[in-house]
Design a protein around this motif. Structure first.
Motif, PDB file in Angstrom:
ATOM      1  N   LEU A 338      -8.685 -18.957  -0.634  1.00 53.29           N
ATOM      2  CA  LEU A 338      -8.230 -18.569  -1.970  1.00 53.29           C
ATOM      3  C   LEU A 338      -8.628 -19.540  -3.068  1.00 53.29           C
ATOM      4  N   THR A 339      -8.972 -20.779  -2.698  1.00 49.87           N
ATOM      5  CA  THR A 339      -9.186 -21.824  -3.701  1.00 49.87           C
ATOM      6  C   THR A 339     -10.619 -22.348  -3.689  1.00 49.87           C
ATOM      7  N   ASN A 340     -10.971 -23.054  -4.765  1.00 50.64           N
ATOM      8  CA  ASN A 340     -12.303 -23.660  -4.863  1.00 50.64           C
ATOM      9  C   ASN A 340     -12.251 -25.132  -4.464  1.00 50.64           C
ATOM     10  N   ASP A 341     -13.354 -25.829  -4.639  1.00 48.50           N
ATOM     11  CA  ASP A 341     -13.415 -27.235  -4.226  1.00 48.50           C
ATOM     12  C   ASP A 341     -12.478 -28.135  -5.021  1.00 48.50           C
ATOM     13  N   GLU A 342     -12.033 -27.664  -6.177  1.00 48.95           N
ATOM     14  CA  GLU A 342     -11.101 -28.443  -6.995  1.00 48.95           C
ATOM     15  C   GLU A 342      -9.648 -28.058  -6.695  1.00 48.95           C
ATOM     16  N   CYS A 343      -9.432 -27.287  -5.609  1.00 49.24           N
ATOM     17  CA  CYS A 343      -8.098 -26.841  -5.189  1.00 49.24           C
ATOM     18  C   CYS A 343      -7.428 -25.941  -6.224  1.00 49.24           C
ATOM     19  N   GLU A 344      -8.243 -25.213  -6.978  1.00 52.06           N
ATOM     20  CA  GLU A 344      -7.726 -24.253  -7.940  1.00 52.06           C
ATOM     21  C   GLU A 344      -7.956 -22.836  -7.419  1.00 52.06           C
ATOM     22  N   PHE A 345      -7.034 -21.931  -7.712  1.00 51.59           N
ATOM     23  CA  PHE A 345      -7.156 -20.551  -7.241  1.00 51.59           C
ATOM     24  C   PHE A 345      -8.331 -19.847  -7.922  1.00 51.59           C
ATOM     25  N   LYS A 346      -9.071 -19.088  -7.136  1.00 52.59           N
ATOM     26  CA  LYS A 346     -10.208 -18.331  -7.671  1.00 52.59           C
ATOM     27  C   LYS A 346      -9.767 -16.993  -8.257  1.00 52.59           C
ATOM     28  N   TRP A 347      -8.658 -16.441  -7.770  1.00 53.14           N
ATOM     29  CA  TRP A 347      -8.115 -15.156  -8.239  1.00 53.14           C
ATOM     30  C   TRP A 347      -9.152 -14.043  -8.228  1.00 53.14           C
ATOM     31  N   ILE A 353      -9.220  -9.633   1.121  1.00 58.65           N
ATOM     32  CA  ILE A 353      -8.114 -10.443   1.637  1.00 58.65           C
ATOM     33  C   ILE A 353      -7.124 -10.768   0.521  1.00 58.65           C
ATOM     34  N   THR A 354      -7.646 -11.169  -0.623  1.00 55.83           N
ATOM     35  CA  THR A 354      -6.783 -11.459  -1.765  1.00 55.83           C
ATOM     36  C   THR A 354      -6.030 -10.210  -2.196  1.00 55.83           C
ATOM     37  N   ASP A 355      -6.742  -9.123  -2.333  1.00 55.82           N
ATOM     38  CA  ASP A 355      -6.128  -7.869  -2.773  1.00 55.82           C
ATOM     39  C   ASP A 355      -5.042  -7.394  -1.800  1.00 55.82           C
ATOM     40  N   GLY A 356      -5.280  -7.547  -0.491  1.00 53.95           N
ATOM     41  CA  GLY A 356      -4.328  -7.065   0.501  1.00 53.95           C
ATOM     42  C   GLY A 356      -3.047  -7.867   0.559  1.00 53.95           C
ATOM     43  N   THR A 357      -3.131  -9.152   0.295  1.00 48.30           N
ATOM     44  CA  THR A 357      -1.976 -10.046   0.466  1.00 48.30           C
ATOM     45  C   THR A 357      -1.239 -10.381  -0.820  1.00 48.30           C
TER      46      THR A 357
END
Length: 368
Positions: A338-347, A353-357
């Motif tokens: 769910l997150t990028n290398d900076e530990c921020e959510f990509k949304w 997977i994101t849409d389902g959960t």
């Protein structure tokens, strides 16, 4: 970004959502981790096991105040909701289909929530699937529990005093828990039979050494997204007739059949229990959703007509160390996804997977 690991307060729960090992891996990725004091103790993890790898141990209120991501195993409860606000991102098994009031309460707080039990059954999500990892252990533990409660041993044994015939085990539901139960019972030497509405499970059961009890399921909707669908009354009647011979001979019966968001189907009636062997044992893993056996009671041992019936849950609290570590690995993979290398959510809201959960986003309910 700060992750808060909360202590589970559900009665009988011994697991923790993130183990020390996985907490260390998340810290290495750049996350900051806080854990509620004593959260890991029931899983044999001391506070010092966490602090040694850089986790901060805090009081419950501090974790809620300082962490953005809050992680649990069981659904957030009323006491949790008092401390939740719009900056929080919640992650747990929410069982959103049957927990509409909880979802509405989370939305009213303006929070965001992911439900781990809503993970799509796709190849890419296998290492994030908490239901599969926990059910695997539950299937194993059900056989061990049955072995303890039975008055017989599992394997064929030749002795100077005579031959001991192997025990007979019957398993309803050939999902992850059912397959592990088959494998475990076979390893212990039992004669194993299994049944499921989904004909695609026949090959899986037989590959592990079980005899598959075939029931004509013409016209039935077998599955959706990897889960069994609720069967028709006609199929339920025909299944009982086909399985009765094996049921009445069984020394141990393990039931695992559940339909997401609905009451568990009754597969063993009171009348069937009457005809079972004296001393037989039923381990009903679907008791939390009503039970596959009509007599089951959650977290209770009921004896009827000489049959011991144990209503339990698919969650393997009694092997909490392993269960916690597997759940934590699922959560690690999910967070990294769910997150990028900076530990921020990509949304990436359209990603499967994101849409389902993602059930609630900033107070707006997306799934119901």
């Amino acid at each position: 970004m700060k992750i808060g690991i909360l202590k589970e307060h559900k009665d009988g729960e011994k697991r923790v959502a993130i183990s020390p090992k996985i907490a260390g891996q998340l810290i290495a990725k750049g996350f900051k981790i806080l854990i509620e004091e004593g959260a890991g103790e029931a899983s044999s993890y001391k506070n010092s096991d966490y602090t040694e790898i850089g986790v901060t141990v805090e009081a419950r209120g501090v974790v809620f105040k300082e962490a953005t991501i809050l992680i649990k195993i069981n659904p957030f409860d009323e006491e949790d909701l008092k401390l939740i606000d719009s900056h929080h991102i919640l992650m747990s098994q929410l069982f959103h289909i049957s927990n509409t009031k909880l979802i509405e309460a989370i939305a009213a707080k303006g929070a965001t929530a992911f439900s781990m039990d809503a993970m799509p059954r796709i190849t890419r999500a296998q290492d994030m699937d908490v239901l599969s990892s926990q059910n695997n252990l539950a299937g194993y533990k059900a056989v061990i529990k049955g072995a303890y409660e039975m008055t017989k041993i599992f394997p064929l044994m030749m002795t100077a005093a005579g031959t001991i015939t192997p025990s007979r085990v019957l398993i309803y539901g050939i999902g992850v828990a059912g397959l592990q139960a088959i494998a475990t019972a076979k390893r212990l030497g039992a004669v194993v039979e299994a049944t499921d509405i989904r004909m695609e499970t026949k090959e899986q059961a037989e590959s592990l050494g079980a005899k598959f009890i075939t029931v004509d399921n013409s016209g039935e909707q077998e599955s959706e997204g990897g889960y069994a669908k609720e069967a028709s009354e006609d199929y339920v009647k025909r299944q009982k007739e086909a399985v009765n011979n094996s049921l009445f001979k069984a020394d141990l019966v393990i039931t695992t059949a559940m339909v997401p968001g609905r009451k568990s189907p009754v597969l063993i009636t009171k009348e069937q229990v009457k005809q079972m062997k004296n001393g037989a044992v039923i381990i009903d893993l679907a008791a939390a959703q009503g039970g596959n056996c009509e007599i089951s009671e959650m977290n209770k041992a009921v004896v009827k007509h000489g049959v011991k019936i144990f209503g339990t849950t698919i969650a393997p609290e009694s092997v909490s160390t392993n269960a916690s570590d597997l759940y934590a690995k699922n959560m690690y993979n999910f967070l990294i996804h769910l997150t990028n290398d900076e530990c921020e959510f990509k949304w990436e809201l359209e990603e499967e997977i994101t849409d389902g959960t993602l059930i609630v986003k900033n107070g707006k309910i997306r799934k119901s």
